[in-house]
Design an enzyme around this catalytic site. Structure first.
Site, short mmCIF file in Angstrom:
data_model
loop_
_atom_site.label_atom_id
_atom_site.label_comp_id
_atom_site.label_asym_id
_atom_site.label_seq_id
_atom_site.Cartn_x
_atom_site.Cartn_y
_atom_site.Cartn_z
N TYR A 115 -1.51 -0.72 10.45
CA TYR A 115 -1.66 -1.03 9.02
C TYR A 115 -0.45 -0.51 8.24
CZ TYR A 115 -3.78 -1.21 4.34
OH TYR A 115 -4.03 -1.48 3.02
N SER A 169 0.86 -1.19 0.00
CA SER A 169 0.00 0.00 0.00
C SER A 169 0.89 1.24 0.00
CB SER A 169 -0.86 0.02 1.27
OG SER A 169 -1.48 1.29 1.43
P1 NAP Z 1 -11.15 -6.39 0.85
O1 NAP Z 1 -12.20 -6.05 -0.12
O2 NAP Z 1 -11.43 -6.27 2.31
O3 NAP Z 1 -10.61 -7.87 0.55
C1 NAP Z 1 -9.68 -8.50 1.38
C2 NAP Z 1 -10.05 -9.96 1.52
O4 NAP Z 1 -9.08 -10.59 2.38
C3 NAP Z 1 -11.42 -10.15 2.20
O5 NAP Z 1 -12.17 -11.14 1.56
C4 NAP Z 1 -11.02 -10.57 3.61
O6 NAP Z 1 -12.00 -11.35 4.26
C5 NAP Z 1 -9.78 -11.39 3.31
N1 NAP Z 1 -9.01 -11.62 4.53
C6 NAP Z 1 -8.95 -10.87 5.67
N2 NAP Z 1 -8.19 -11.46 6.58
C7 NAP Z 1 -7.75 -12.62 6.05
C8 NAP Z 1 -6.95 -13.68 6.52
N3 NAP Z 1 -6.44 -13.68 7.77
N4 NAP Z 1 -6.69 -14.73 5.69
C9 NAP Z 1 -7.21 -14.77 4.43
N5 NAP Z 1 -8.00 -13.80 3.94
C10 NAP Z 1 -8.27 -12.74 4.73
O7 NAP Z 1 -9.85 -5.50 0.60
P2 NAP Z 1 -9.19 -4.89 -0.73
O8 NAP Z 1 -9.43 -3.44 -0.71
O9 NAP Z 1 -9.57 -5.69 -1.92
O10 NAP Z 1 -7.65 -5.11 -0.37
C11 NAP Z 1 -6.85 -6.06 -1.01
C12 NAP Z 1 -5.40 -5.71 -0.75
O11 NAP Z 1 -5.12 -4.40 -1.25
C13 NAP Z 1 -5.02 -5.67 0.73
O12 NAP Z 1 -3.71 -6.15 0.90
C14 NAP Z 1 -5.06 -4.19 1.05
O13 NAP Z 1 -4.26 -3.85 2.17
C15 NAP Z 1 -4.52 -3.62 -0.25
N6 NAP Z 1 -4.85 -2.21 -0.47
C16 NAP Z 1 -6.15 -1.82 -0.63
C17 NAP Z 1 -6.41 -0.46 -0.86
C18 NAP Z 1 -7.80 0.05 -1.09
O14 NAP Z 1 -7.99 1.27 -1.14
N7 NAP Z 1 -8.80 -0.80 -1.24
C19 NAP Z 1 -5.35 0.47 -0.89
C20 NAP Z 1 -4.05 0.02 -0.70
C21 NAP Z 1 -3.81 -1.33 -0.50
P3 NAP Z 1 -13.00 -10.58 5.28
O15 NAP Z 1 -13.82 -9.66 4.43
O16 NAP Z 1 -13.75 -11.69 5.92
O17 NAP Z 1 -12.08 -9.82 6.24
#
Ligand code: NAP
Length: 264
Positions: free
Chosen positions: A154, A141
């Site tokens: 985070y 991130s």
């Molecule tokens: P998201 O929609 O919350 O998807 C993340 C998925 O990971 C969810 O299905 C979540 O399940 C699952 N998860 C959580 N804890 C876990 C565990 N212990 N083991 C296996 N799976 C687990 O998030 P996203 O926005 O797509 O994020 C994806 C990646 O991008 C992450 O690494 C995040 O830090 C990074 N990122 C996102 C953004 C943004 O703006 N969206 C920005 C920078 C970086 P639950 O829903 O049950 O928790």
């Protein structure tokens, strides 16, 4: 097809960016093992992939639990006979400064985001070495590149992911394993909207948009295309690097006084 017959594991593929990566990989010809702690999200992604006419399966695993990670990697190898690509995407977002967050929140954030990346890489690399090489893509991130208010755990976890990427790249380049990370900024996913519900908060949304040179949030597919690039031969001489996918969030001070004053 940039990933024809490659075998990939995508963690956290039941939602947002992970789901988009799984779908994009399948479009590029890969076989994807969908993994997540969220069973219903994972099954939904599987349904979407099967809807594209491609076989896949869901393997539930918590990336912070070594035994579950080992089983996940074994499941991919048993089913597809090898492992070429790992995408460490699963993460949780937690808020708070040093006085607000509890030790439990700190531990959980580091366990999922950072230890999870280590564990999945550890067991995937063992398999990749057996089959002559592979590629790891870590989703970090922009918050791992800079300090960020009220995001202590985070931000620390994502800074760690960026350096884990570099160490793995150095240690395993001669095993023919490339390791890179992607740093997204604000991408429209359930994680983002869960953290900032901008419904009815137009001034805040406007302020957040102004931090992006492109004045819009990103889409999961825009991160997924970069993951395809890093997982494919198109990036064959790239390892240990970090690709920023942020609509210009990190490139400088984006606030435009004329815009704030309403002159444009
Ligand atoms: P998201 O929609 O919350 O998807 C993340 C998925 O990971 C969810 O299905 C979540 O399940 C699952 N998860 C959580 N804890 C876990 C565990 N212990 N083991 C296996 N799976 C687990 O998030 P996203 O926005 O797509 O994020 C994806 C990646 O991008 C992450 O690494 C995040 O830090 C990074 N990122 C996102 C953004 C943004 O703006 N969206 C920005 C920078 C970086 P639950 O829903 O049950 O928790």
């Amino acid at each position: 097809m940039k990933l024809k017959d490659k075998v990939a594991i995508v963690t956290g593929a039941g939602s947002g960016i992970g789901r988009a990566i799984a779908l994009e990989f399948v479009k590029e010809g890969a076989w994807v093992l969908v993994s997540d702690v969220d069973h219903s999200g994972g099954e939904e992604t599987v349904k979407m992939i099967r809807g594209q006419g491609k076989e896949t399966s869901f393997f539930p695993a918590d990336v912070s639990q070594a035994e579950e990670v080992q089983k996940m990697v074994s499941a991919a190898v048993e089913r597809y006979k090898k492992l070429d690509i790992l995408v460490n995407n699963a993460a949780i977002n937690t808020m708070g400064d040093s006085q607000m967050i509890t030790e439990e929140v700190w531990d959980k954030t580091i366990a999922v985001n950072l230890t999870g990346t280590f564990l999945c890489s550890k067991y995937a690399i063992a398999e990749m070495k057996n089959s002559g090489g592979g590629v790891i893509v870590n989703i970090a991130s922009v918050e791992g590149l800079s300090g960020f208010s009220n995001q202590l755990a985070y931000s620390a976890s994502k800074g760690g992911v960026i350096n884990v990427t570099k160490c793995l790249a150095i240690d395993h380049a001669r095993d023919n394993i490339r390791v890179n990370s992607i740093c997204p900024a604000d991408i429209e996913t359930p994680m983002f909207t869960g953290y900032v519900d901008l419904e009815g908060l137009e001034p805040i949304k406007k302020h957040m948009l102004m931090q992006h040179a492109m004045r819009r949030f990103g889409k999961p597919e825009e991160v997924a295309r970069v993951a395809v690039f890093l997982a494919s031969e198109d990036s064959s001489y790239i390892t240990g690097t970090n690709l920023i996918v942020d609509g210009g969030w990190m490139c400088g001070k984006n606030l435009d006084p004329a815009e704030i004053l309403g002159w444009k």
